[in-house]
Motif scaffolding. Structure first.
Motif, PDB file in Angstrom:
ATOM      1  N   TRP A  72       3.954  19.543  29.009  1.00  0.00           N
ATOM      2  CA  TRP A  72       3.177  18.505  29.676  1.00  0.00           C
ATOM      3  C   TRP A  72       2.197  17.785  28.746  1.00  0.00           C
ATOM      4  O   TRP A  72       1.887  16.605  28.942  1.00  0.00           O
ATOM      5  CB  TRP A  72       2.417  19.096  30.862  1.00  0.00           C
ATOM      6  N   LEU A  73       1.715  18.474  27.701  1.00  0.00           N
ATOM      7  CA  LEU A  73       0.744  17.847  26.793  1.00  0.00           C
ATOM      8  C   LEU A  73       1.339  16.665  26.028  1.00  0.00           C
ATOM      9  O   LEU A  73       0.602  15.747  25.642  1.00  0.00           O
ATOM     10  CB  LEU A  73       0.223  18.882  25.792  1.00  0.00           C
ATOM     11  N   SER A  74       2.653  16.672  25.824  1.00  0.00           N
ATOM     12  CA  SER A  74       3.262  15.597  25.036  1.00  0.00           C
ATOM     13  C   SER A  74       3.099  14.242  25.713  1.00  0.00           C
ATOM     14  O   SER A  74       3.098  13.205  25.038  1.00  0.00           O
ATOM     15  CB  SER A  74       4.749  15.889  24.806  1.00  0.00           C
ATOM     16  N   ARG A  75       2.974  14.246  27.033  1.00  0.00           N
ATOM     17  CA  ARG A  75       2.747  12.987  27.747  1.00  0.00           C
ATOM     18  C   ARG A  75       1.282  12.798  28.119  1.00  0.00           C
ATOM     19  O   ARG A  75       0.724  11.721  27.933  1.00  0.00           O
ATOM     20  CB  ARG A  75       3.619  12.933  29.011  1.00  0.00           C
ATOM     21  N   GLU A  76       0.671  13.833  28.642  1.00  0.00           N
ATOM     22  CA  GLU A  76      -0.674  13.670  29.189  1.00  0.00           C
ATOM     23  C   GLU A  76      -1.714  13.430  28.095  1.00  0.00           C
ATOM     24  O   GLU A  76      -2.678  12.694  28.305  1.00  0.00           O
ATOM     25  CB  GLU A  76      -1.066  14.900  30.026  1.00  0.00           C
ATOM     26  N   TYR A  77      -1.527  14.051  26.902  1.00  0.00           N
ATOM     27  CA  TYR A  77      -2.523  13.811  25.860  1.00  0.00           C
ATOM     28  C   TYR A  77      -2.490  12.365  25.393  1.00  0.00           C
ATOM     29  O   TYR A  77      -3.518  11.832  24.954  1.00  0.00           O
ATOM     30  CB  TYR A  77      -2.341  14.749  24.663  1.00  0.00           C
TER      31      TYR A  77
END
Length: 258
Positions: A72-77
């Motif tokens: 999820w971090l690949s998009r949300e960050y």
């Protein structure tokens, strides 16, 4: 979720900016407002770099499959990062305004000077906002979170670059700390912004059973072109860092010989 992380970034980075300036004015009252703003810009850039690098490491360690695994971090960050890019551009303009406010220049001239003095960083930020954000969020589909994490780790060199500039601003470029920081700057920049690309090719090759040299011929041409587009400015900046380090070494050697 998009609005949540973009909103957090919109609060975090301007808030950190304001707090940093306030704290520096309290801790170092002899510094000018311009000094505080410039150092604040470096500090916030370093904080963002640490967050990005940490996110990248988490993504890389979590994705066993370099192509299809998700995190999820690949998009949300990326949404969290967008406010930082905008805030940093505004901070650079504020620095230019503070630097020239006593010269009674017209706003158009100040803006032109701002674009001229910061053209590389502005171009870097605009490429991220206008090209990399759409690619990471939409155009790549459901693939490549591992490689997004790799790109995040490229920020590892930023704190060292920022510290070097702060030391120059404080006229501490003759110190041992400045020289050691220069070594770390070159090392992290080379590893995380130059060797990063062969590492991504190697990781994909390991996943597909290909040697490193065969990978460029087994991926879409657009991927090779995108990587070339990304690595070109890194090679240019690395050459500038090497020239700067060489000048420092030559100066130190000349002083020892005299």
């Amino acid at each position: 979720m998009v609005l949540t992380y973009a909103g957090l970034g919109s609060l975090f980075f301007p808030g950190l900016f304001a707090f940093s300036v306030w704290a520096l004015r309290r801790l170092r009252p002899e510094w000018t407002f311009l000094d505080c703003v410039i150092i604040r810009t470096r500090l916030v850039s370093s904080v963002q770099a640490v967050l990005a690098t940490g996110s990248g490491i988490i993504i890389i360690c979590s994705c066993r499959n370099a192509v299809s695994d998700r995190h999820w971090l690949s998009r949300e960050y990326v949404w969290f990062l967008i406010p930082y890019m905008i805030c940093d551009i505004c901070a650079m303009y504020l620095c230019e305004w503070c630097r020239t406010r006593d010269q009674n220049l017209r706003r158009a001239i100040i803006f032109r000077n701002f674009l001229s003095e910061n053209r590389l960083l502005i171009t870097h930020h605009m490429v991220i906002l206008l090209i990399l954000v759409p690619v990471t969020q939409k155009l790549r589909g459901e693939l490549g979170d591992f490689f997004v994490g790799c790109i995040f780790t490229a920020e590892l060199s930023t704190p060292f670059v920022s510290l070097g500039r702060i030391l120059i601003q404080l006229k501490q470029q003759h110190t041992f700390l400045y020289k050691i920081n220069g070594i770390f700057t070159l090392g992290t920049f080379f590893c995380c912004r130059i060797l990063l690309f062969p590492f991504m090719y190697w990781s994909y090759g390991q996943q597909q059973g290909l040697s490193l040299l065969k990978v460029p011929f087994n991926i879409p041409l657009s991927c090779n072109m995108a990587n070339a587009f990304l690595i070109a400015p890194q090679l240019y900046w690395f050459s500038l860092l090497c020239k700067k380090a060489a000048r420092l070494f030559d100066t130190a050697k000349a002083k020892r010989d005299s």
